[in-house]
Design a protein around this motif. Structure first.
Motif, mmCIF file in Angstrom:
data_model
loop_
_atom_site.group_PDB
_atom_site.id
_atom_site.type_symbol
_atom_site.label_atom_id
_atom_site.label_comp_id
_atom_site.label_asym_id
_atom_site.label_seq_id
_atom_site.Cartn_x
_atom_site.Cartn_y
_atom_site.Cartn_z
ATOM 1 N N GLU A 77 3.368 20.094 -6.715
ATOM 2 C CA GLU A 77 3.856 18.851 -7.294
ATOM 3 C C GLU A 77 4.617 17.983 -6.306
ATOM 4 O OE1 GLU A 77 3.058 17.881 -10.473
ATOM 5 O OE2 GLU A 77 1.785 19.665 -10.228
ATOM 6 N N ARG A 78 4.946 18.488 -5.123
ATOM 7 C CA ARG A 78 5.799 17.718 -4.211
ATOM 8 C C ARG A 78 4.947 16.881 -3.255
ATOM 9 N NH1 ARG A 78 11.560 18.854 -4.221
ATOM 10 N NH2 ARG A 78 11.277 17.232 -2.676
ATOM 11 N N TYR A 79 5.170 15.600 -3.274
ATOM 12 C CA TYR A 79 4.420 14.675 -2.419
ATOM 13 C C TYR A 79 5.351 13.797 -1.595
ATOM 14 C CZ TYR A 79 -0.298 15.576 -4.028
ATOM 15 O OH TYR A 79 -1.512 16.149 -4.256
ATOM 16 N N ASP A 80 4.895 13.477 -0.372
ATOM 17 C CA ASP A 80 5.625 12.486 0.433
ATOM 18 C C ASP A 80 4.997 11.117 0.201
ATOM 19 O OD1 ASP A 80 7.341 14.254 1.526
ATOM 20 O OD2 ASP A 80 6.122 14.589 3.353
ATOM 21 N N VAL A 86 0.867 -1.179 0.000
ATOM 22 C CA VAL A 86 0.000 0.000 0.000
ATOM 23 C C VAL A 86 0.907 1.234 0.000
ATOM 24 C CG1 VAL A 86 -1.760 1.284 1.263
ATOM 25 C CG2 VAL A 86 -1.724 -1.213 1.396
ATOM 26 N N GLU A 87 0.659 2.118 -0.982
ATOM 27 C CA GLU A 87 1.458 3.361 -1.008
ATOM 28 C C GLU A 87 0.514 4.525 -0.766
ATOM 29 O OE1 GLU A 87 4.397 3.174 -4.574
ATOM 30 O OE2 GLU A 87 2.907 1.567 -4.756
ATOM 31 N N PHE A 88 0.911 5.412 0.116
ATOM 32 C CA PHE A 88 0.079 6.574 0.432
ATOM 33 C C PHE A 88 0.898 7.830 0.113
ATOM 34 C CE2 PHE A 88 -1.625 9.697 3.538
ATOM 35 C CZ PHE A 88 -2.945 9.701 3.088
ATOM 36 N N PHE A 89 0.285 8.711 -0.673
ATOM 37 C CA PHE A 89 0.976 9.951 -1.061
ATOM 38 C C PHE A 89 0.223 11.138 -0.503
ATOM 39 C CE2 PHE A 89 1.778 6.760 -4.251
ATOM 40 C CZ PHE A 89 3.136 6.873 -4.528
ATOM 41 N N ARG A 90 0.945 12.023 0.157
ATOM 42 C CA ARG A 90 0.302 13.250 0.638
ATOM 43 C C ARG A 90 1.208 14.447 0.330
ATOM 44 N NH1 ARG A 90 -0.269 12.486 6.841
ATOM 45 N NH2 ARG A 90 0.889 10.563 6.884
ATOM 46 N N PRO A 91 0.582 15.650 0.228
ATOM 47 C CA PRO A 91 1.383 16.844 -0.100
ATOM 48 C C PRO A 91 2.499 17.017 0.920
ATOM 49 C CG PRO A 91 -0.964 17.341 -0.134
ATOM 50 C CD PRO A 91 -0.833 15.972 0.397
ATOM 51 N N SER A 92 3.650 17.298 0.439
ATOM 52 C CA SER A 92 4.798 17.437 1.323
ATOM 53 C C SER A 92 4.638 18.668 2.206
ATOM 54 C CB SER A 92 6.069 17.551 0.483
ATOM 55 O OG SER A 92 7.147 17.882 1.307
ATOM 56 N N ALA A 93 4.882 18.495 3.477
ATOM 57 C CA ALA A 93 4.718 19.591 4.431
ATOM 58 C C ALA A 93 5.817 20.637 4.253
ATOM 59 C CB ALA A 93 4.741 19.048 5.853
ATOM 60 N N THR A 114 -5.116 17.054 -1.703
ATOM 61 C CA THR A 114 -5.387 15.851 -2.493
ATOM 62 C C THR A 114 -4.389 14.756 -2.102
ATOM 63 O OG1 THR A 114 -6.222 17.175 -4.290
ATOM 64 C CG2 THR A 114 -5.571 14.919 -4.826
ATOM 65 N N TYR A 115 -4.929 13.520 -1.982
ATOM 66 C CA TYR A 115 -4.087 12.366 -1.586
ATOM 67 C C TYR A 115 -4.184 11.285 -2.644
ATOM 68 C CZ TYR A 115 -4.780 14.821 2.804
ATOM 69 O OH TYR A 115 -4.846 15.789 3.749
ATOM 70 N N TYR A 116 -3.148 10.482 -2.708
ATOM 71 C CA TYR A 116 -3.152 9.354 -3.651
ATOM 72 C C TYR A 116 -2.884 8.064 -2.883
ATOM 73 C CZ TYR A 116 -2.726 12.784 -7.388
ATOM 74 O OH TYR A 116 -2.937 13.826 -8.239
#
Ligand code: ADP
Length: 565
Positions: free
Chosen positions: A40-43, A26-33, A76-78
């Protein structure tokens, strides 16, 4: 991809839950703090069965992420999921407090479920250890299968025992499911007696079990196909087990009814769960708790069923044992009765033989002529007398065994009794050059008992002493009150003695230690058995003390309450 909007002027905290625990990755992407200006930057956080070092915000059987959406903004999350098994999953977004409630329910119901299942496994294994009844082992294996299967389906196996090894968890899932099928089929075949009733069905059962085992290996190549095939065999297994339990029910076996209900409920739960897993139906998350509690109740009912069976079988064993014992006692009584009647019937004509041969031998009605005839008549009389002696012993032992002896109690002057007995045996003793020494016994106290029978016992012991003592030997007879207050009559000889291992044996009916020695003395090994029984009837004891080659001592001891001052 999903977007959370926060129209309020405060930051909002949410928990995101990805609900399928057996997911490989499972991969979770969230906006980088760090770079809020740059969209465009996600953790990226990775977790799942096959991932080393899970990256989640909260440790749980599900993948959990804590997100904070700043005031008056949206984020927005992926999520990306991958796996080689079925992929159906829930994504839930919780308020933190609501989430804590849900976790508590999940934890409690799981604890209840696993607690009961483990207790049930230990219970049935321990009964199996004691009773060696296959049904309990079968039940234990069934429970182990069910518990492991559930633990893997709910994600506990991955979380607590086997993290980061998705292949092993898959193997456990499929093995436990296979175990379930095998035990269910075994159960049906066992209770339906398929082996005796339908060879075809019995073989079909074995094929089903073999298939379930083979699917474990298939799963190593194609997990997805294997689990589907196994679920199909499980369905057949459950149906077979249901038929078996209905059959038990119909046969009027009480636990058949509960068993059927348990099995039906279990099958329904399982069907629902499996159908949800492969995406045919959808179950609400709240059903999870209901399912676990329901399952626990079923396990409890199963235990009750087996406790009932346990009670029944132990009870049945007792009943069987008692019946067998009663049969044996009846058989023995019948035998003794037969012996008693026969001995009696034999004695009557024998008395005629002895009486008339005596008349002939003594020429009461006139001379016989040839002297040989007189000799033969005497032989007939002697053989008859010997036969009568044996028959009397047989009659006596059968009477004792049939418990038909009533003691004729009276006060016995032991010194007189001993004198009488000695006189009777003396002739024989002198013939064999054996001396009998009788000690002086005071006239009081008296002994209460059956004088005739005790005389029979003492004479018997004295004759034995004469029989088994070589010429020139001695026999001593005496009586005393022991320090414990018991009346003790002692008969000691300086004869051949009895080996320690034979001392108890000779008290059994028909046992002789040196038959070749005894043969020409007559006797069939009943004397001591009768003697012991008579002493027993008096509440007394007969002791043997003997040294091989040196002599034997018999002590008859009678309880204190038989001594009269
Ligand atoms: P039986 O009537 O055939 O002699 P008993 O029951 O009186 O049967 O004796 C059983 C056996 O016990 C005898 O065959 C003998 O071997 C042994 N026995 C009994 N009394 C003595 C004794 N005083 N000394 C040695 N052996 C004895």
């Amino acid at each position: 991809r999903f977007t959370l909007q926060n129209p309020s002027n405060k930051p909002v905290e949410r928990i995101i839950e990805i609900g399928y625990p057996a997911m490989d990755q499972v991969e979770f992407f969230r906006p980088s703090a760090l770079s809020q200006s740059d969209d465009e930057r996600y953790d990226r956080q990775v977790t799942g069965d096959s991932v080393v070092g899970r990256q989640v915000d909260i440790r749980s059987i599900h993948a959990l992420y804590r997100v904070v959406v700043p005031a008056l903004s949206e984020q927005t999350y992926y999520i990306r999921l991958s796996g080689d098994s079925t992929i159906t999953f829930d994504i839930s977004i919780h308020e933190p407090m609501g989430f804590i409630d849900q976790e508590a329910v999940r934890f409690d119901s799981s604890a209840l479920f696993f607690g009961i299942m483990i207790a049930a496994i230990i219970y049935s294994l321990s009964i199996y250890a004691v009773m060696r009844d296959e049904a309990y082992l079968l039940f234990a294996l069934f429970l182990i299968g069910a518990t492991t299967y559930q633990a893997s389906m709910w994600g506990y196996l991955t979380f607590y025992l086997l993290p980061e090894t998705s292949w092993l968890v898959n193997l456990c899932t499929i093995t436990s499911l296979s175990l379930l099928v095998i035990t269910l089929v075994q159960f049906s075949s066992y209770f339906l007696e398929l082996k005796q009733k339908s060879v075809l069905m019995y073989r079909a059962g074995i094929v089903l079990q073999a298939a379930a085992a083979v699917f474990i290996f298939v799963s190593l190549i194609d997990y997805h196909t294997a689990i589907f095939l196994l679920m199909a065999t499980a369905a057949i297994g459950v149906v077979a087990a249901l038929i078996a339990s209905v059959e038990l029910w119909r046969k009027g076996i009480v636990y058949g009814k509960i068993f059927t209900l348990c099995l039906a409920a279990y099958a329904a739960f399982h069907a629902a769960y499996s159908l949800e897993r492969i995406g045919v139906i959808e179950l609400k998350d709240t059903l999870d708790g209901v399912f676990k509690i329901g399952f626990s109740i079923i396990a409890l009912l199963f235990i009750l069923v087996f406790a009932d069976r346990f009670r029944r079988t132990t009870y049945q064993n007792e009943v069987d044992l008692k019946a067998a014992r009663d049969d044996a006692i009846t058989a023995s009584r019948t035998k003794s009765k037969f012996l008693a009647t026969m001995s009696h019937e034999l004695r009557t004509p024998l008395n005629a033989v002895i009486g008339f041969s005596d008349i002939i031998a003594s020429e009461t009605l006139g001379p016989i002529g040839h002297p040989k005839y007189k000799e033969y008549a005497r032989d007939i009389k002697e053989s008859g007398a010997h036969l009568l002696y044996i028959i009397n012993d047989l009659l006596e032992i059968s009477r004792i065994e049939a418990e038909r002896i009533v003691l004729d109690e009276q006060q016995i002057v032991v010194s007189d009794l001993l004198r009488r007995c000695t006189r009777i045996v003396d002739g024989r003793a002198q013939q064999n050059s054996i001396t009998i020494h009788r000690a002086d016994v005071p006239k009081v106290p008296y002994l209460t008992g059956d004088e005739t029978r005790l005389q029979q016992v003492i004479i018997n012991l004295l004759f034995n002493a004469v029989k088994f003592t070589p010429p020139g030997g001695h026999i001593y007879i005496s009586a005393t009150i022991s320090p414990a207050g018991e009346y003790e009559i002692t008969i000691r000889d300086t004869g051949i003695g009895i080996a320690p291992e034979d001392q108890q044996k000779i008290l059994e009916p028909f046992i002789q230690i040196a038959p070749h020695l005894t043969r020409h003395h007559g006797g069939v090994g009943l004397g001591l058995a009768i003697a012991k029984s008579i002493v027993d009837l008096h509440g007394g004891k007969m002791r043997i003390d003997s040294d091989l080659g040196k002599g034997t001592t018999f002590v008859l001891s009678f309880p204190k309450d038989r001594v009269v001052k």
